[in-house]
Design an enzyme around this catalytic site. Structure first.
Site: not given
Length: 295
Positions: A92, A88-89
């Site tokens: 980003h 998820h990170e």
């Protein structure tokens, strides 16, 4: 005309020869070429901790398949959640890199190292409490993006949405076994010799969809609000970034999320509906949730 030798790395032009700096070179100024140091090139090499997590996921998955015990289910869910948090990170950071913020390379965000995405409160205390108490997948990672370095506000929104996209991909991969199996086979999942495995896998998929729905809520400090923020009136953005206003709004937003998930049945109905849409039996997800809640 004197030629400028350049090298293109991930869409970024890097001068290779010539003693002059970019400010001194008229060709670079005239064509507005963005130059970076070669040390800031994109190096997406998985960290050994991430690879260890992958190995642990496989190990606990095998144990969970052959041993009908809740302990492997708990560890499998925790490790799978940690992996999805990294992805998820990473989502980003990767979009931020291509959007113009090359500082994510030096910060170590592109190596999938969990230690680079963690803060004590946001990454451990709050997510663990929500995960254990209600089975809510709150991505607690933290990547610090320089929005001023991004090309435009479309990239700011894209950076915010990249995390939920990675979460959706994790959910889809966990749903793949259920998508591929027949309805007749699903009927006997929870009565067969590998019931705990299928229940645990279904629960992990449910957690990913809960994280997806949660993160897309237009509430600070979630990604859904982050995608909308650059499009809000400038006066609103200025107020949010004045003092600690955004932090207070974030705590209020998390409190609102707690209330939604515990007081509004429609939220869980939506999450269960999404999970079922991708082939996961609702009963298997509920049984997996019961196995995980060991208190």
């Amino acid at each position: 005309r004197k030629k400028l030798m350049v090298k293109i790395v991930d869409g970024v032009i890097i001068p290779q020869h010539g003693p002059r700096s970019p400010e001194e070179d008229p060709f670079i100024r005239r064509h507005n070429i963005r130059t970076v140091d070669s040390s800031s090139s994109c190096r997406c090499i998985p960290h050994w901790i991430f690879l260890l997590l992958l190995g642990l996921m496989v190990m606990f998955g095998i144990i969970m398949y052959y041993v009908n015990n809740r302990i492997p289910v708990i560890f499998f869910a925790l490790v799978t959640w940690s992996i999805s948090l990294c992805l998820h990170e990473f989502g980003h950071a990767l979009v931020a890199y291509y959007g113009g913020d090359t500082s994510v390379v030096d910060k170590g965000y592109l190596n999938l190292n969990p230690a680079k995405y963690t803060t004590l409160v946001n990454s451990l205390i709050i997510p663990l409490a929500m995960f254990l108490l209600g089975g809510i997948g709150l991505p607690g990672g933290a990547v610090f993006i320089d929005n001023n370095a991004l090309k435009n506000k479309k990239w700011v929104s894209a950076v915010s949405l990249a995390g939920p996209l990675a979460t959706f991909l994790c959910a889809f991969l966990l749903c793949m076994p259920f998508i591929c199996m027949s309805e007749d086979f699903k009927q006997g999942l929870l009565s067969g010799p590998h019931a705990f495995f299928w229940a645990g896998l279904a629960f992990c998929a449910l957690i990913q969809f809960s994280a997806l729905v949660l993160n897309l809520l237009p509430v600070p400090p979630l990604d859904g609000f982050g995608a909308l923020l650059p499009w809000l009136p400038e006066s609103v953005q200025t107020w949010l970034h004045t003092g600690q206003n955004y932090m207070y709004c974030g705590y209020a937003g998390l409190l609102l999320v707690f209330m939604l998930f515990w007081r509004v049945p429609a939220m869980w109905n939506l999450i269960l509906g999404l999970t079922a849409l991708f082939g996961v039996p609702e009963e298997a997800a509920r049984q997996g949730s019961a196995l995980f809640r060991f208190f």
